[in-house]
Write a protein that holds these residues in place. Structure first.
Motif, short mmCIF file in Angstrom:
data_model
loop_
_atom_site.label_atom_id
_atom_site.label_comp_id
_atom_site.label_asym_id
_atom_site.label_seq_id
_atom_site.Cartn_x
_atom_site.Cartn_y
_atom_site.Cartn_z
N SER A 8 9.09 11.08 88.44
CA SER A 8 9.67 9.74 88.39
C SER A 8 11.08 9.76 88.93
O SER A 8 11.76 10.80 88.96
CB SER A 8 9.66 9.21 86.95
N GLY A 9 11.55 8.59 89.37
CA GLY A 9 12.87 8.47 89.99
C GLY A 9 14.00 8.52 88.98
O GLY A 9 13.79 8.78 87.79
N PRO A 10 15.21 8.25 89.46
CA PRO A 10 16.38 8.24 88.57
C PRO A 10 16.20 7.22 87.45
O PRO A 10 15.60 6.17 87.62
CB PRO A 10 17.53 7.86 89.51
N ARG A 11 16.75 7.57 86.28
CA ARG A 11 16.58 6.72 85.11
C ARG A 11 17.95 6.35 84.56
O ARG A 11 18.91 7.12 84.64
CB ARG A 11 15.80 7.46 84.02
N GLU A 12 18.01 5.16 83.96
CA GLU A 12 19.22 4.74 83.28
C GLU A 12 19.21 5.26 81.85
O GLU A 12 18.16 5.52 81.26
CB GLU A 12 19.32 3.21 83.29
#
Length: 545
Positions: free
Chosen positions: A255-259
């Motif tokens: 999965s991509g970058p996460r907050e």
């Protein structure tokens, strides 16, 4: 005849209709696929409903366990509808459908079809410490969603937003795991019927690194790090509650970058699985044993296999194989691997021939990929059944005579063994009592590593003890039920002649025999000659030609 054909055709068409309804039920939008109607009912599995709960659903009678009911997507309790029964099992999956209805189905995990299996897990993190050893280890609740990977190239269903996750779950502790090899789809990782049957699960951070052992070097042509090493990595360990299957997996985050605080699942893809169908093995001495270890990789690359032995804090290398160069770097005597199976099926099992006590312990199977590795621990336990004998047998005593009865227990392993005695009265008295005044010898070790010991019981019989039985009971880890050996006490003189009588009869018989022998001699030497005109014994006949 025409009526029979018509009736048969009618039954056939009815059967086709039922099958069609069942198949439609599998693809009904209520199972949570994208594009489902909001008003369509979704199905739940009720493992146990109390009478009060069943009455609240509008039922006059309590709903039996494992019942189905439908509930609208809005969750309006008044619109809940009991699906009824009987239920039909669909193929081999965890889906049930009520008879006569195609609009209500359920997954045993409580999840829509094609989503996967939720597994309660522990996130293990090492914190503190300035050296290579952490100051403490922290465990936090985590959840793994083991995704169902379709065999076709179709799009996988999206993960529903209303999955039943624990309320205390922190962000970043929900992992959606995609396993192309489907090793983690083992049925033992499904929803447990009772809490004690839950699988064991741990997950922690993982850092790819180069291997320092010589048999795991040069696994790629250019001996460089794979391009995706810079991604985030995790390692998980899953084991069924009955210890029949375990798998260690290395995950790459996809999965991509996460907050910060993002509650969405952290999506990972399994790069390496190392599994065993026999995490615990029991065998006897002198046998051949196979320690099961398999692996699956997400791509074709070089690999290496290592087997290490550990027991009570010490260990050594048993087998080392470099699959990239088809080279055996180390092989302990009496061990084998199957190289064709290793390359064709990922079967890295180790064969140990003629097992001895020295082979007992833990065997760690490690699979190396370029910069990655995972391992399984297989415990090998040696057990040998005890051999039990009781002496003297037969046990014949006179009243008041003291006799030591011995129960010899031999050739058993492991060391722990329990020996006890019981006594049962003569015929007609069925009661049995435990004897507590026996004595035990120390353990004596045999050359093959097995043990012997003896238990002693002192018996002083009376007339009433005739036909009493004494039983030696032996309990050991190698046997499910105790081994029992029984001896029967016979008291001389209770039935038949006593010992004194027997001696007297023997003496009398000897005297009578002597008298008869003397009379015979007198007859042959004196009387025979007077009667037949010759003296002494009759002359022997001489054979003439």
């Amino acid at each position: 005849m025409t009526q029979g054909i018509s009736s048969g055709l009618s039954h056939f068409l009815k059967l086709v209709t039922e099958i069609t309804n069942l198949v439609q039920g599998l693809h009904d939008p209520i199972i949570g696929q994208k594009g489902a109607k909001e008003s369509a009912p979704k199905c739940l599995l009720v493992e146990q409903i109390s009478p009060a709960s069943s009455m609240s659903l509008g039922h006059k009678n309590p709903v039996p366990a494992d019942s189905l009911y439908c509930q609208t997507a809005a969750g309006d309790q008044h619109s809940q509808r009991f699906c009824g029964g009987p239920f039909k099992k669909l193929f081999t999956g965890p889906f049930w459908i009520p008879s006569g209805s195609s609009s209500c189905c359920v997954s045993a995990e409580g999840l829509p079809d094609g989503i996967g299996t939720l597994v309660d897990c522990w996130y293990v993190d090492e914190v503190g410490g300035r050296s290579s050893f952490p100051s403490s280890i922290v465990q936090e609740p985590a959840v793994l969603l083991l995704r169902q990977v379709p065999y076709d190239e179709g799009k996988e269903p999206e993960i529903p937003a209303d999955l039943p996750l624990p309320s205390e779950l922190k962000p970043g502790r929900f992992f959606a795991v995609r396993d192309p090899s489907r090793i983690t789809a083992h049925p033992g990782f499904g929803t447990a019927r009772v809490p004690r049957e839950k699988p064991h699960c741990e997950i922690n951070k993982y850092g790819p690194q180069d291997s320092s052992v010589v048999w795991a070097t040069g696994l790629t042509d250019d001996e460089k790090t794979p391009a995706y090493q810079s991604s985030s990595w995790f390692c998980s360990f899953l084991r069924t509650f009955d210890l029949s299957f375990s798998v260690a997996s290395v995950h790459r985050v996809t999965s991509g970058p996460r907050e910060t605080g993002d509650p969405s699942p952290l999506e990972t893809s399994v790069v390496l699985n190392v599994f065993s169908r026999t995490p615990k093995v029991r065998t006897g001495l002198g046998r051949d044993v196979l320690l099961d270890c398999g692996f699956a990789m997400d791509r074709q690359t070089g690999f290496a296999v290592e087997w290490r032995y550990q027991f009570k804090g010490s260990g050594h290398l048993v087998y080392a194989y470099n699959g990239a160069h088809d080279r055996v770097d180390m092989a302990e005597a009496g061990t084998d691997m199957f190289f064709y199976e290793v390359h064709s099926r990922g079967n890295a099992s180790l064969l140990i021939r003629n097992v001895a006590i020295k082979h007992e312990g833990s065997y760690i199977c490690t699979i190396y990929m370029p910069n990655l590795h995972a391992q399984q621990s297989i415990e090998l336990q040696i057990t040998e059944r005890p051999k039990v004998t009781v002496s003297p047998d037969p046990l014949v005593l006179v009243p008041g005579q003291e006799q030591t009865v011995t129960c010899d227990v031999s050739s058993y392993y492991p060391l722990d063994v329990t020996v006890s005695w019981s006594r049962k009265g003569a015929a007609g008295n069925s009661s049995s009592e435990l004897i507590t005044d026996s004595m035990l010898s120390g353990h004596r070790q045999n050359p093959d590593g097995t043990y012997n010991m003896s238990s002693y019981l002192t018996v002083v019989p009376s007339w009433e003890d005739h036909l009493a039985t004494y039983t030696c009971h032996v309990e050991h880890d190698s046997i499910k039920t105790p081994v029992r050996k029984t001896v029967t006490l016979k008291v001389a003189g209770v039935s038949g002649p006593s010992l004194d009588d027997a001696i007297g009869m023997f003496v009398c018989a000897f005297i009578v025999y002597g008298i008869l022998k003397f009379l015979y001699w007198i007859f042959m030497e004196k009387v025979y000659g007077l009667l037949f005109g010759t003296e002494g014994r009759p002359a022997e006949k001489v054979k003439t030609n």
